[in-house]
Design an enzyme around this catalytic site. Structure first.
Site, mmCIF file in Angstrom:
data_model
loop_
_atom_site.group_PDB
_atom_site.id
_atom_site.type_symbol
_atom_site.label_atom_id
_atom_site.label_comp_id
_atom_site.label_asym_id
_atom_site.label_seq_id
_atom_site.Cartn_x
_atom_site.Cartn_y
_atom_site.Cartn_z
ATOM 1 C CD GLU A 1 -2.906 1.179 2.326
ATOM 2 O OE1 GLU A 1 -2.799 0.334 3.222
ATOM 3 O OE2 GLU A 1 -3.776 2.042 2.304
ATOM 4 C CB ALA B 1 0.949 -2.211 11.625
ATOM 5 C CG MET B 2 0.338 -3.264 4.959
ATOM 6 S SD MET B 2 -0.643 -1.808 4.484
ATOM 7 C CE MET B 2 -1.919 -2.576 3.504
ATOM 8 C CG HIS C 1 -5.887 0.800 12.818
ATOM 9 N ND1 HIS C 1 -6.647 1.953 12.766
ATOM 10 C CD2 HIS C 1 -5.363 0.651 11.579
ATOM 11 C CE1 HIS C 1 -6.578 2.463 11.557
ATOM 12 N NE2 HIS C 1 -5.797 1.692 10.805
ATOM 13 C CD GLU C 2 -2.644 -1.894 10.865
ATOM 14 O OE1 GLU C 2 -3.149 -2.080 9.739
ATOM 15 O OE2 GLU C 2 -2.251 -0.769 11.248
ATOM 16 C CG HIS D 1 -7.520 -1.785 8.197
ATOM 17 N ND1 HIS D 1 -8.354 -0.846 7.617
ATOM 18 C CD2 HIS D 1 -6.404 -1.097 8.589
ATOM 19 C CE1 HIS D 1 -7.770 0.355 7.682
ATOM 20 N NE2 HIS D 1 -6.595 0.232 8.271
ATOM 21 C CD GLU E 1 -6.145 3.439 6.790
ATOM 22 O OE1 GLU E 1 -6.294 3.281 8.022
ATOM 23 O OE2 GLU E 1 -5.536 2.619 6.067
HETATM 24 N N1 B3K Z 1 -2.962 1.035 5.697
HETATM 25 C C1 B3K Z 1 -1.649 1.179 6.286
HETATM 26 C C2 B3K Z 1 -0.958 2.424 5.882
HETATM 27 C C3 B3K Z 1 -0.315 2.356 4.559
HETATM 28 C C4 B3K Z 1 0.487 3.606 4.280
HETATM 29 C C5 B3K Z 1 1.018 3.643 2.891
HETATM 30 N N2 B3K Z 1 1.861 4.788 2.666
HETATM 31 C C6 B3K Z 1 -1.695 1.076 7.776
HETATM 32 C C7 B3K Z 1 -2.981 1.428 8.408
HETATM 33 O O1 B3K Z 1 -3.493 2.512 8.302
HETATM 34 O O2 B3K Z 1 -3.552 0.584 9.044
HETATM 35 ZN ZN ZN Z 2 -5.425 1.810 8.846
#
Ligand code: B3K
Ligand code: ZN
Length: 882
Positions: A128, A269-270, A304-305, A308, A327
């Protein structure tokens, strides 16, 4: 849609792809410098697309070694490889076809940390927003959803672990020292959620039984030897999974959920499907090495992750303009989770502090943009506190406007209707409009108009008629590209308190819709009256910070003190005290600037100390009361022509006055707020530590002697107390031998723990005063400093630029010049990291002229750099634009 050329991308230009991607099969032959990637992609042309329209696939920094159509090599005349992508012509008009692309990439040389890279000998990906195109040619955009099968081949000894998204299919040795593993993810996903990890890591394992009785395997991978430090993260994960079932009815949907902690990561984190990759800072914790803030962050980011998985992964964004769809909503969800796990009021205070410290300045400066922007040059620059935190506030306001039940029904409809889709903010809002029957058109301006609304309020009480009249006006300031603004729908929670502290019910008013205690401000100017009010009430505005606004309301210190004593909304109590403190700090800064005497109002000191001493309040709340607005907060409040030195001097004097007046209280707190039993990271224990440490630092201030801090440093049995004691020493007695000794001791004890050494760097980077720059420069020469680790760079350079107002904003401009050099140095290696640090200068125009001119010159120096990344030129250009 591509951003890496630096061209501007507009929301209005969105159109769907010409080809539908049906399936993705990837095979990786991993090698540190020569990794081979074979991508087999099944496409078909959409019905309405002419048969001569070519297929365009994004690509960045790729070497293509093969290209086939249905297993036949494509003739050179039928494709073009350009810097940013691959165009293939002469493709079937109706039938599905398979494109096979072979690329070669060099993970070891990937210092951007986007795409496939190496960190501590582990292969790891970050896709991402647009990193997948650095792995293979691909329709790299979030509205292209497909099912992926992934085969990973690697050396067995150095990479015994081979992970990707979804469920594990199987694997085996290959006889040549290599082995392979295959993964299948049944959930269609966009490329930005792809992940691969391979290497040699330790693991902790657990299981979770879902609502419907399925058993999910949970694994957290960390460097060998660090397994014990991942148990808190595991606990947080299980609590998150349970909470999402109970609160949002969301169940996990694969057999396995994995988290991998790595040490080189550009962000927190991702949320890759089934395989979250984390900055190890947000996984690893134990009492000796992690502070209470670290524990709270780990809990919030793990949640949070995980959240998602539904808000972002199962339902994703149609395009990157919709980023807040996932987000803002997911931040709202993690905020609610933390509020339920901890203290709701204290959590809300922390959120609002953060919002005001980070998002308000962004919204008031050259980088201001709507929560749902309409154009961008570099999407990575839009992972901002506006998209995240203001986006969360907007979601919270939907819940406030609708009420909990209708909000829940709207969320349920959203999950039901859009599962498996890539959607827009309009789709999201429509669900709430539908379930509530409310027209949310005006409310939606929160997504489209940038800038923090300013609400000006006046209250008049007519004793004879027993009527209270509130005159309310709203104004949304102009922001880049948006000069004229429409009035917004602002849900303002209010309370009316009488002199004895009792509350008057406010459910009905003339001139405004009220739902419960929520007053709906919808006009530019609105006069609202309340009848049958027996005596003059004190108005408590914006309870629980129901709307992210600036409020201008003249209120006496006595009235604020009454709110601080009697409000039933604890957030409002803190807000009243914070306002009181802020007025003193602003006045003190002005006096310091003018060379006048600095006094602190005794009513204010009394109100603060009374709340801090109140045993009926939880210690964490009392600690928040004692944490005065920071220097940057004061600067924001003053608004223009800021002198950071005067703000610092003024604030020091106010703290000294509080320290002196509260001496007895502070020594009592230091004695009584001691931990009982063994260390626990729970919120109540953390609150006691926070209150004690706050009291300790005031006491050290009052005594003007390091002894107490030295004792605290020696006695500390956890990182919260230890790092607080070290901060007090370093920030108050920077040059004292006691401080040097403590710093050396700390460094020696934790030399092999990178996360703790980051604290050692950042504590020193934040030491106020003009000498900070030389200190930072010599710390850069320390053998423990490295420019290749983002956490380390953020700890030293980032802390200096973001969190050291007097040091960074040196009147001679040396701080800015230093930052400019750092940015130009970091940019070629890691543009995202450079761009993030550069945003520390977003408020440069609010500085007094000499500093502002130095800041402008430094920004120009950056702008004149050769070969700037799009990330940096985008930020610097916007910051310099008049
Ligand atoms: N979705 C990722 C963030 C990605 C950033 C890219 N530059 C983490 C998060 O917001 O959970
Ligand atoms: Zn996020």
């Amino acid at each position: 849609m591509r951003t890496d050329t630096g061209e501007i991308i507009h929301l209005e230009d969105y159109r769907q792809t010409d080809f539908v991607l049906e399936r993705v099969d990837l095979t990786f032959e991993l090698d540190p410098t020569e990794t081979k990637v074979e991508a087999r992609l099944i496409f078909h042309r959409r019905e309405d697309v002419a048969s001569d329209v070519p297929l365009f696939l994004n690509g960045d920094d790729l070497k293509m070694t093969g290209l086939m159509l249905d297993q036949e090599e494509i003739a050179a005349a039928d494709f073009d490889v350009a810097k940013h992508g691959l165009t293939i012509r002469d493709l079937p008009a109706t039938a599905p076809f398979e494109i096979t692309i072979t690329t070669e990439i060099n993970p070891q040389a990937n210092t951007q940390l986007m795409g496939l890279y190496r960190t501590n000998n582990v292969y790891c990906t970050q896709c991402e927003a647009e990193g997948f195109r650095r792995i293979t040619y691909f329709p790299d955009r979030p509205d292209v959803l497909a099912v992926y099968t992934v085969n990973i081949i690697a050396d067995k000894e150095t990479a015994p672990l081979l992970l990707s998204n979804g469920n594990y299919l199987g694997g085996a040795s290959m006889g040549d020292g290599r082995h392979f593993a295959a993964w299948f993810d049944p959930h269609p996903k966009p490329s930005y959620l792809f992940a691969l990890v391979a290497g040699d890591l330790g693991v902790i394992e657990d299981t979770f039984a879902t609502l419907s009785g399925r058993e999910v395997t949970l694994k957290i991978y960390v460097e060998h030897g660090k397994e014990a430090r991942a148990t808190y993260a595991m606990d947080a994960l299980k609590r998150s999974m349970k909470w999402d079932e109970e609160r949002f009815g969301r169940e996990y949907d694969l057999d396995i959920f994995m988290i991998v902690a790595v040490s080189d990561f550009n962000m927190g984190a991702m949320e890759n499907k089934g395989l979250n990759v984390f900055n190890d800072k947000y996984v690893l914790a134990d009492p000796e090495t992690a502070t209470d803030a670290d524990y709270a962050n780990i809990e919030a980011i793990i949640a949070h992750e995980y959240f998602h998985n539904w808000t972002g992964n199962r339902i994703t964004c149609r395009d990157w303009f919709q980023l807040c769809l996932k987000e803002g909503l997911t931040v709202y969800r993690d905020h609610e989770f933390s509020a339920d796990q901890r203290s709701r009021a204290v959590k809300r205070i922390a959120e609002v502090r953060h919002l005001k410290a980070e998002q308000f300045p962004e919204d008031a400066g050259p980088l201001a943009h709507p929560v749902r922007p309409t154009k961008y040059r570099e999407i990575n620059n839009f992972y901002t506190t506006t998209v995240y935190e203001k986006g969360s506030e907007v979601t919270r306001m939907i819940a406030t406007v609708l009420g909990a039940d209708l909000f829940k029904r709207g969320m349920d409809l959203y999950f039901d209707r859009h599962d498996g889709q890539a959607v827009t903010i309009e789709d999201f809002v429509a669900c709430f409009a539908e379930t509530s029957g409310r027209d949310l058109a005006q409310f939606s301006l929160w997504y489209h108009q940038a800038g923090t609304p300013l609400v000006t309020a006046a209250a008049a009480y007519d004793a004879a008629r027993q009527v209270l009249t509130l005159s309310l006006e709203q104004m949304v300031p102009p922001t880049p590209g948006q000069t004229a603004k429409e009035p917004m729908h602002i849900p303002l929670r209010i309370g009316l308190l009488l002199e004895d502290g009792s509350e008057v019910p406010v459910a009905a008013a003339n001139g405004a819709e009220m739902t419960g205690d929520v007053l709906h401000l919808v006009e530019r100017a609105q006069t609202v009256t309340f009848d049958n009010i027996a005596s003059r009430p004190v108005v408590s505005f914006n309870r629980s910070f129901s709307a992210p606004i600036n409020l201008q309301f003249e209120q006496s210190a006595a009235d604020r003190a009454l709110i601080a004593r009697h409000e039933t909304d604890l957030f409002a109590r803190w807000q009243a005290l914070n306002e009181l403190a802020m007025q003193e700090l602003v006045a003190a800064a002005k006096s310091a600037r003018a060379g006048d005497r600095i006094d602190c109002d005794l009513t204010v000191i009394d109100a603060l100390l009374t709340a801090a001493a109140d045993d009926t309040l939880e210690p964490a709340f009392r600690a928040q009361v004692l944490a005065l607005p920071g220097e940057a907060d004061v600067a924001r409040e003053i608004g223009t022509n800021n002198d950071p030195d005067a703000i610092h001097t003024g604030r020091q004097q106010i703290m000294a006055a509080i320290a002196e007046a509260g001496r007895d209280l502070f020594s009592t707190l230091v004695e009584t707020m001691v931990a009982t039993g063994s260390f626990s990271p729970d919120a109540a224990s953390a609150g006691r530590r926070a209150l004690r440490n706050s009291a300790l630092s005031y006491l050290v201030y009052a005594e003007n002697h390091p002894a107490r801090a030295v004792d605290a440093f020696k006695a500390a049995n956890n990182m919260t107390d230890l790092s607080q004691a070290l901060s007090v020493l370093a920030h108050r007695f920077a040059d004292a031998p006691e401080t040097k000794e403590a710093l050396a001791d700390f460094k020696e004890r934790f030399a092999d723990n990178a996360l703790v050494i980051d604290k050692w760097f950042s504590i020193q980077a934040a030491i106020p005063g003009a000498a900070a720059l030389d200190r930072v420069k010599s710390l850069m020469a320390d053998p423990l400093f490295t420019t290749s680790n983002p956490n380390r760079v953020r700890a030293l350079v980032g802390t200096f630029a973001f969190a050291n107002p007097t040091g960074f904003n040196r009147a001679d401009g040396e701080g800015y010049r230093f930052l400019a050099q750092q940015i130009l140095d970091i940019d070629p290696r890691n543009p995202q990291l450079a761009a993030r640090i550069l945003t520390s200068m977003r408020s440069w125009r609010s500085l007094e002229t000499t500093r502002a001119e130095h800041a402008r010159a430094a920004l120009r120096e950056i702008a004149n750099g050769t070969k700037l990344s799009t990330d940096i030129s985008d930020i610097v250009d916007r910051m310099l634009k008049a």
